[in-house]
Design an enzyme around this catalytic site. Structure first.
Site, PDB file in Angstrom:
ATOM      1  CG  ASP A 198      -7.426 -23.460 -19.917  1.00 41.01           C
ATOM      2  OD1 ASP A 198      -7.725 -24.988 -20.142  1.00 41.01           O
ATOM      3  OD2 ASP A 198      -8.154 -22.939 -19.446  1.00 41.01           O
ATOM      4  CG  HIS A 199      -5.838 -28.508 -21.654  1.00 38.09           C
ATOM      5  ND1 HIS A 199      -6.512 -28.452 -19.680  1.00 38.09           N
ATOM      6  CD2 HIS A 199      -7.054 -29.390 -22.128  1.00 38.09           C
ATOM      7  CE1 HIS A 199      -7.180 -29.464 -19.822  1.00 38.09           C
ATOM      8  NE2 HIS A 199      -7.425 -29.707 -21.406  1.00 38.09           N
ATOM      9  CE  LYS A 203      -9.453 -29.664 -25.223  1.00 39.66           C
ATOM     10  NZ  LYS A 203      -8.953 -31.350 -25.848  1.00 39.66           N
ATOM     11  CD  GLU A 237     -14.324 -33.732 -17.045  1.00 39.16           C
ATOM     12  OE1 GLU A 237     -13.353 -34.001 -17.382  1.00 39.16           O
ATOM     13  OE2 GLU A 237     -14.772 -33.390 -16.216  1.00 39.16           O
ATOM     14  CG  HIS A 261     -11.554 -25.984 -19.040  1.00 38.53           C
ATOM     15  ND1 HIS A 261      -9.306 -25.400 -18.916  1.00 38.53           N
ATOM     16  CD2 HIS A 261     -11.264 -26.687 -18.559  1.00 38.53           C
ATOM     17  CE1 HIS A 261      -9.192 -26.265 -18.359  1.00 38.53           C
ATOM     18  NE2 HIS A 261     -10.159 -27.355 -18.384  1.00 38.53           N
ATOM     19  CE  LYS A 361     -14.147 -34.316 -12.941  1.00 42.42           C
ATOM     20  NZ  LYS A 361     -13.344 -34.469 -13.704  1.00 42.42           N
TER      21      LYS A 361
END
Length: 510
Positions: A198-199, A203, A237, A261, A361
Site C-alpha cells: 500500500d504505497h 510516504k 482528490e 489507505h 473524488k
C-alpha cells in the site's frame, strides 16, 4: 579542476545504510501504467542513490511483443517523463537500462513461465545472483492468483535464495475474496515472503507519524482521550476516475480508499507503542487497533456513514462531467465516489473519541491529512472576549501534496490589550532538510529487496479491515442510507457535514 559542492549539513544521516542482496526483480505488467509511472522511475532513483546491489537485474514480463532494446526504450521514456529527480543522469540511466531485459508472458500459458525461468537462470549465471527472486504483480488484481499458481507450476517459487511476491491493493474485493487470495498466496509462498504493498505506507509523513509520536516525549503523553476531542482523516482528490471507469465502478470510494489507505492511517494514529520498530511488533499493534474498532451494524451504519456520487461541476476553474457521464461507467451506477464514516476505538486510550474518515473524488483540491483536534481549555482564564479568535489546539499531519506537520496554538496579539489569536507552527520536509522526500515506491521497493516487511500489510490486517467494511457495503447496496450526490468541486454532500454537526463539530477545511 572539479570543485565538489559543500555537503548539506541538514541532509546528514538521510542516506539509507541498508544493503540489499543481489536479486532479479520480475515485473509482471511491465508495459503498464504502474510500472511506467512508479516502478521503473523508482528503481532508477534507487540506482542513482547507489541503493541497488551489484548484479541487480529487472525482467519485464507482459503480453506485448518487445525486444530487450524496445523495452529499454520504453523504460527510458517513462523515466524521463516521471522520475522525481531531474535532470536525468545519463550515466546512471544507461547503466540501469543495461540491467533490463524482457520476456513475453501470457499469464495463462505455463510454457511462457518456463521460458521466464530459463531467462532467470541465465541472469543468475551472468550476474552471479544466488537465486534471489522478487515477483512484482503490477497487474489487475484478478490476475494475482493466476500468476501465483503459474509460478508454482513452473517451479519458480522455490530453490536457492529468497523468493518473494509483491501484490498491490486492493487485496480482494471483500472478506471472502481476500481470504481466497491469502490462501492462494500462502499455498505458494510463506506469509513472510508475501509483500502486500500500500504505497501510502511508504510516504515519509505516514512513517513520520510513528517518529512524531514515539520519538518525542512531549506528544505521546497527550495522545489520548483525556486531551484529544476527535480525529479527522481526509483523503481528497480533485481528479475524477480518469481511465479507470471499469475498475472504479465495481470498487467505489470505500473499497478503493477507505478500506486500505483510510484504515491504515487510523491504525498508525491510534496504535500503542510497539516494543521495537520491527515488522511483527508494529503490525501486531496495528491489528489490535482494527480489532478494537466498534463494528457498525444495523442503524449504526445509517447514522454513522455517508456515501455519495459527484455530479457535473467546476474543479480548479474547469467544468467537469458527472460520474455517470464518465467513460465505462453505467448510466444508472450506484457506485459512491465519496465515503465518510465515524468510528470509535473501544480501548483505554481512545474510549469516546470519534475518528472521522472521508475520501472522495472531484473535491476542491488534492490533499491527504490527519487532523488531531484537542479539547478546549477547561477554563477561559482570559475571558470570552479575549479568546473569541482562538480555535482549539490541533496537530495536522499533512501527507500530500506537501509533506509536513503543523501545530495550532493560541498566542497573544501584539497590542496594548490582551487578545489571543490562533497561530500555526509549520514543519515541511523541503525547508527543513533541503531535500525532496523520496517517492513511496523507492522506500518500499528497497524494503522488499532487503526483506523488511514492516511497512507492508499482513494477512490478518487485511481480514480485520474487510470485517469492518463488508457490513457497510452490504447496507449501502440496500440504500441504507440512500446514495447522495454532490457537485464536483465541493467538499461532498450535505450529509457529510451533518455527520459532524450532529456531534457539535465540523470538518476542517484543508
Amino acid at each position: 579542476m572539479t570543485v565538489e559542492a559543500a555537503p548539506n549539513p541538514l541532509a546528514e544521516g538521510l542516506h539509507d545504510y541498508r544493503v540489499a542482496d543481489p536479486a532479479v526483480m520480475v515485473i509482471f505488467g511491465a508495459t503498464g501504467d504502474l510500472s511506467g509511472r512508479k516502478l521503473l522511475p523508482a528503481l532508477y532513483n534507487l540506482a542513482k542513490q547507489r541503493s541497488l546491489p551489484a548484479g541487480f537485474a529487472v525482467v519485464g514480463a507482459a503480453m506485448d511483443e518487445l525486444t530487450d532494446d524496445a523495452f529499454r526504450k520504453v523504460a527510458s521514456d517513462k523515466i524521463h517523463a516521471f522520475s522525481r529527480t531531474q535532470p536525468i543522469d545519463d550515466r546512471v540511466l544507461q547503466a540501469f537500462l543495461a540491467s533490463l531485459s524482457y520476456v513475453k508472458v501470457d499469464f495463462g500459458k505455463l510454457e511462457d513461465f518456463k521460458a521466464l525461468g530459463q531467462k532467470l537462470q541465465e541472469l543468475d549465471n551472468t550476474n552471479h545472483i544466488p537465486g534471489n527472486r522478487i515477483f512484482y504483480c503490477a497487474t489487475p488484481p484478478p490476475t494475482y492468483q493466476t500468476i501465483t499458481l503459474q509460478l508454482q507450476a513452473a517451479a519458480l517459487n522455490a530453490g536457492n535464495g529468497f523468493h518473494r511476491i509483491v501484490v498491490e491493493k486492493p487485496f480482494g474485493f471483500d472478506l471472502k475474496s481476500a481470504r481466497e487470495l491469502t490462501q492462494t498466496l500462502q499455498k505458494v509462498f510463506p506469509e513472510d515472503s508475501v509483500y502486500r504493498i500500500d504505497h501510502y505506507l511508504g510516504k515519509e509523513t505516514v512513517q513520520n507519524i510513528l517518529a512524531f509520536r514515539f520519538a518525542n516525549s512531549i506528544f505521546e503523553p497527550v495522545w489520548n482521550s483525556s486531551l484529544i476531542d476527535s480525529v479527522q482523516i481526509t483523503v481528497a482528490e480533485d481528479i475524477g476516475i480518469e481511465n479507470r471507469g471499469s475498475y472504479y465502478d465495481r470498487a467505489g470510494a470505500m473499497r478503493d480508499i477507505v478500506q486500505n489507505h483510510g484504515l491504515q492511517l487510523v491504525t498508525l494514529t491510534a496504535m500503542e507503542p510497539p516494543l521495537a520498530f520491527q515488522a511483527n511488533e508494529v503490525r501486531d499493534e496495528k491489528v489490535k487497533v482494527l480489532r478494537a474498532i466498534r463494528p457498525l451494524i444495523g442503524e449504526d451504519i445509517e447514522q454513522s456513514t455517508v456515501h455519495a456520487q459527484y455530479t457535473k461541476g467546476w474543479v480548479l476553474g474547469e467544468q467537469v462531467p458527472g460520474y455517470r457521464e464518465e467513460k465505462n461507467v453505467a448510466p444508472d451506477s450506484q457506485t459512491e465516489t465519496f465515503a465518510a464514516m465515524r468510528v470509535f476505538i473501544d480501548n483505554w486510550r481512545w474510549a469516546g473519541v470519534p475518528f472521522y474518515i472521508r475520501a472522495g473524488k472531484r473535491l476542491p483540491k488534492r490533499v491527504t491529512e490527519i487532523r488531531i483536534q484537542f479539547k478546549r481549555p477547561p477554563h477561559l482564564t482570559f475571558g470570552r472576549e479575549a479568546m473569541k479568535e482562538v480555535d482549539p489546539n490541533a496537530i495536522t499531519l499533512r501527507i500530500q501534496p506537501e509533506e509536513g506537520i503543523s501545530l495550532k496554538f493560541g498566542a497573544k496579539v501584539p497590542s496594548a490589550g490582551l487578545r489571543i489569536r490562533s497561530v500555526t507552527m509549520d514543519f515541511q520536509y523541503m525547508t527543513s532538510f533541503l531535500v525532496e522526500a523520496p517517492e513511496a515506491y523507492e522506500r518500499l521497493l528497497l524494503d522488499c529487496m532487503i526483506g523488511d516487511p514492516t511497512l507492508f500489510t499482513r494477512a490478518d490486517e487485511v481480514e480485520a479491515a474487510w470485517t469492518l467494511v463488508d457490513p457497510i457495503e452490504d447496507a449501502w447496496r440496500n440504500a441504507r442510507p440512500p446514495l447522495g450526490t454532490y457537485a464536483a468541486g465541493t467538499w461532498g454532500p450535505p450529509a457529510a457535514e451533518a455527520l459532524l454537526r450532529a456531534d457539535g463539530r465540523e470538518w476542517h477545511r484543508p
